[in-house]
Scaffold this motif. Structure first.
Motif, PDB file in Angstrom:
ATOM      1  N   TYR A  35       0.778  -1.233   0.000  1.00 31.49           N
ATOM      2  CA  TYR A  35       0.000   0.000   0.000  1.00 31.49           C
ATOM      3  C   TYR A  35       0.810   1.284   0.000  1.00 31.49           C
ATOM      4  CZ  TYR A  35      -3.585  -3.439   0.745  1.00 31.49           C
ATOM      5  OH  TYR A  35      -4.402  -4.528   0.593  1.00 31.49           O
ATOM      6  N   PHE A  43      -5.458  -1.222  -5.499  1.00 35.63           N
ATOM      7  CA  PHE A  43      -6.406  -1.997  -4.686  1.00 35.63           C
ATOM      8  C   PHE A  43      -7.835  -1.490  -4.895  1.00 35.63           C
ATOM      9  CE2 PHE A  43      -8.879  -2.886  -0.871  1.00 35.63           C
ATOM     10  CZ  PHE A  43      -8.972  -4.260  -1.058  1.00 35.63           C
ATOM     11  N   ILE A  46      -9.045  -2.974  -7.962  1.00 31.40           N
ATOM     12  CA  ILE A  46      -9.405  -4.392  -7.769  1.00 31.40           C
ATOM     13  C   ILE A  46     -10.847  -4.512  -7.271  1.00 31.40           C
ATOM     14  CG2 ILE A  46      -8.989  -6.398  -6.234  1.00 31.40           C
ATOM     15  CD1 ILE A  46      -5.999  -5.814  -6.441  1.00 31.40           C
ATOM     16  N   TYR A  52     -13.614  -9.774  -8.609  1.00 23.34           N
ATOM     17  CA  TYR A  52     -13.371  -9.610  -7.167  1.00 23.34           C
ATOM     18  C   TYR A  52     -14.722  -9.493  -6.442  1.00 23.34           C
ATOM     19  CZ  TYR A  52     -10.978  -8.524  -2.857  1.00 23.34           C
ATOM     20  OH  TYR A  52     -10.514  -8.573  -1.565  1.00 23.34           O
ATOM     21  N   GLY A 156     -14.432  -5.736   4.479  1.00 26.18           N
ATOM     22  CA  GLY A 156     -13.532  -6.072   3.370  1.00 26.18           C
ATOM     23  C   GLY A 156     -12.829  -7.392   3.529  1.00 26.18           C
ATOM     24  N   SER A 157     -13.186  -8.174   4.544  1.00 27.74           N
ATOM     25  CA  SER A 157     -12.516  -9.447   4.841  1.00 27.74           C
ATOM     26  C   SER A 157     -11.019  -9.273   5.073  1.00 27.74           C
ATOM     27  CB  SER A 157     -12.768 -10.491   3.740  1.00 27.74           C
ATOM     28  OG  SER A 157     -12.520 -11.785   4.256  1.00 27.74           O
ATOM     29  N   SER A 158     -10.638  -8.108   5.598  1.00 29.82           N
ATOM     30  CA  SER A 158      -9.219  -7.905   5.907  1.00 29.82           C
ATOM     31  C   SER A 158      -8.777  -8.832   7.026  1.00 29.82           C
ATOM     32  CB  SER A 158      -8.970  -6.453   6.320  1.00 29.82           C
ATOM     33  OG  SER A 158      -9.253  -5.626   5.220  1.00 29.82           O
ATOM     34  N   ASN A 161      -6.512 -11.599   6.040  1.00 30.55           N
ATOM     35  CA  ASN A 161      -5.087 -11.428   5.769  1.00 30.55           C
ATOM     36  C   ASN A 161      -4.217 -11.736   6.996  1.00 30.55           C
ATOM     37  OD1 ASN A 161      -6.054  -8.746   3.664  1.00 30.55           O
ATOM     38  ND2 ASN A 161      -5.333 -10.727   2.977  1.00 30.55           N
ATOM     39  N   TYR A 205      -8.410 -13.479  -7.511  1.00 29.12           N
ATOM     40  CA  TYR A 205      -7.026 -13.058  -7.224  1.00 29.12           C
ATOM     41  C   TYR A 205      -6.125 -13.176  -8.456  1.00 29.12           C
ATOM     42  CZ  TYR A 205      -8.633 -12.817  -2.483  1.00 29.12           C
ATOM     43  OH  TYR A 205      -9.333 -12.457  -1.356  1.00 29.12           O
ATOM     44  N   THR A 212      -4.709  -7.376 -10.488  1.00 28.52           N
ATOM     45  CA  THR A 212      -4.165  -7.971  -9.256  1.00 28.52           C
ATOM     46  C   THR A 212      -2.680  -8.296  -9.440  1.00 28.52           C
ATOM     47  OG1 THR A 212      -6.348  -8.903  -8.861  1.00 28.52           O
ATOM     48  CG2 THR A 212      -4.568  -9.729  -7.483  1.00 28.52           C
ATOM     49  N   PHE A 215      -0.897  -5.114  -8.939  1.00 27.00           N
ATOM     50  CA  PHE A 215      -0.918  -4.796  -7.506  1.00 27.00           C
ATOM     51  C   PHE A 215       0.188  -5.590  -6.794  1.00 27.00           C
ATOM     52  CE2 PHE A 215      -2.943  -6.251  -3.396  1.00 27.00           C
ATOM     53  CZ  PHE A 215      -2.978  -5.030  -2.742  1.00 27.00           C
ATOM     54  N   MET A 251      -0.868 -15.446  -2.550  1.00 27.24           N
ATOM     55  CA  MET A 251      -0.329 -14.712  -3.705  1.00 27.24           C
ATOM     56  C   MET A 251       1.191 -14.793  -3.624  1.00 27.24           C
ATOM     57  SD  MET A 251      -2.725 -11.607  -4.864  1.00 27.24           S
ATOM     58  CE  MET A 251      -1.850 -10.326  -4.029  1.00 27.24           C
ATOM     59  N   GLU A 279       1.063 -12.533   0.099  1.00 27.09           N
ATOM     60  CA  GLU A 279      -0.203 -12.375   0.824  1.00 27.09           C
ATOM     61  C   GLU A 279      -0.927 -13.704   1.014  1.00 27.09           C
ATOM     62  OE1 GLU A 279      -3.711 -10.395  -1.054  1.00 27.09           O
ATOM     63  OE2 GLU A 279      -3.546  -9.059   0.660  1.00 27.09           O
ATOM     64  N   SER A 281      -4.835 -14.946   2.128  1.00 26.14           N
ATOM     65  CA  SER A 281      -6.192 -14.450   2.338  1.00 26.14           C
ATOM     66  C   SER A 281      -7.046 -15.639   2.769  1.00 26.14           C
ATOM     67  CB  SER A 281      -6.679 -13.834   1.031  1.00 26.14           C
ATOM     68  OG  SER A 281      -7.774 -13.026   1.251  1.00 26.14           O
TER      69      SER A 281
HETATM   70  C1  AVI Z   1      -7.317  -6.303   1.708  1.00 24.89           C
HETATM   71  N1  AVI Z   1      -7.601  -7.724   1.523  1.00 24.89           N
HETATM   72  C2  AVI Z   1      -8.787  -8.146   2.260  1.00 24.89           C
HETATM   73  C3  AVI Z   1      -7.623  -8.174   0.137  1.00 24.89           C
HETATM   74  C4  AVI Z   1      -7.888  -9.692   0.077  1.00 24.89           C
HETATM   75  O1  AVI Z   1      -8.814 -10.079  -0.617  1.00 24.89           O
HETATM   76  O2  AVI Z   1      -7.204 -10.446   0.764  1.00 24.89           O
HETATM   77  C5  AVI Z   1      -6.324  -7.826  -0.570  1.00 24.89           C
HETATM   78  C6  AVI Z   1      -6.279  -8.311  -1.972  1.00 24.89           C
HETATM   79  N2  AVI Z   1      -5.287  -8.968  -2.509  1.00 24.89           N
HETATM   80  C7  AVI Z   1      -5.552  -9.239  -3.754  1.00 24.89           C
HETATM   81  N3  AVI Z   1      -6.733  -8.813  -4.051  1.00 24.89           N
HETATM   82  C8  AVI Z   1      -7.225  -8.212  -2.948  1.00 24.89           C
END
Ligand code: AVI
Length: 319
Positions: A35, A43, A46, A52, A156-158, A161, A205, A212, A215, A251, A279, A281
């Protein structure tokens, strides 16, 4: 202009965590390095992609139920928006809830501040403030700040992560903040992406336009700036896989051949076939979310699902 309080730590500790991750096997980078300005914009892009689905499903839930949710929450609350971005996710709630305070927490505090400036006049009864910090490392109130009737908003389902263990400690920390508020209690509105067909998860993703992928690869540019590295961004490609055992999308960035990368006071070879994990998720079941919240000290009050039962918004109260 909403006040910005900067609690970001530009210190050796967070730098060391990054370097430790780069030397690990497999190498990994904390997701916060996605970020920078461009990463935040990517993002946002996305969240507009047809693939998404989490944003669309969550949006549908809030569009339908925000008013009912607001009715369940305390009057004169402090709405604490974790990962506020441009504040748009909180929009539906702000509209019905009229909180006394809106505290937008985001690592990219200046971007959030600019966005809030544009909407501030629409909510004259709400005092707006921005807290610039990496809240995944912990959340502390600014000095002398009294958080009356806290309502933590974590959409946002953060939460996905975090690893399940990190998620539990993070939610426990929120529960403690609720208990230490002047009223001794607080609320949580949590958005969580649920397990579903793997092809749908993967497509979210690894979208057709490659947003993505951009990103993900932009993270290397960001690293080039923050640690003076020389990642050749063109030589790394994006990969998204569903790890069924861990119930998570991963990812990765894979080098197309062995890559020697240097940074200030260090460097290493990234081998072909050995990706850099950028990442995870995690995807939950409804029951998994209930157990997680209970283990953190929250009592679930209400649950809302979209029509496809692919996304859950939970209202919980500190026990
Ligand atoms: C911020 N987070 C919830 C997103 C996710 O879906 O895990 C980040 C993201 N990574 C790729 N697309 C979105």
């Amino acid at each position: 202009m909403p006040r910005l309080i900067d609690l970001r730590r530009h210190d050796a500790v967070s730098h060391q965590t990054l370097l430790d991750g780069l030397y690990a096997s497999p190498p990994q980078v904390p997701a916060r390095y996605f970020y920078d300005e461009l990463g935040s914009a990517l993002f946002t892009a996305i969240t507009h992609l047809p693939e998404y689905y989490p944003s669309q499903l969550e949006h549908e839930i809030f569009r339908r139920h925000a008013r009912a949710m607001a009715d369940l929450l305390p009057r004169k609350a402090t709405l604490v928006d974790l990962g506020a971005g441009d504040g748009s996710k909180a929009g539906a709630l702000l509209r019905w809830m009229h909180p006394a305070k809106y505290l937008a927490v985001d690592i990219a505090g200046e971007c959030t501040q600019r966005s809030l400036q544009a909407i501030e006049a629409d909510y004259p009864e709400t005092e707006m403030m921005v807290l610039a910090c990496d809240f995944s490392a912990g959340l502390a109130w600014p000095q002398h700040w009294r958080c009356e009737r806290p309502v933590f908003f974590f959409p946002g389902s953060s939460i996905g992560n975090f690893s399940p263990r990190q998620a539990r400690s993070f939610l426990r920390m929120l529960c403690q903040l609720c208990r230490s508020s002047p009223q001794g209690q607080g609320e949580l509105l949590l958005g969580v992406d649920l397990v579903k067909e793997h092809h749908r998860l993967r497509a979210a993703y690894d979208d057709a336009l490659g947003v993505t992928a951009a990103f993900n690869r932009n993270l290397l540019r960001h690293l080039n700036r923050v640690i003076g590295a020389d990642f050749d961004v063109d030589r790394f490609h994006h990969l998204a896989v569903f790890n069924q055992e861990a119930s998570r999308i991963e990812m990765w960035l894979h080098p197309d051949a062995d890559q020697q990368v240097r940074w200030q006071q260090g460097g290493r070879v990234f081998h072909e076939g050995e990706g850099l994990l950028t990442e995870c998720s995690h995807k939950y079941t409804t029951e998994g979310v209930r157990l997680l919240l209970a283990s953190a000290g929250f009592d679930v009050q209400h649950e809302w699902l979209d029509d496809s039962r692919g996304y859950l918004v939970c209202h919980a109260r500190s026990a």
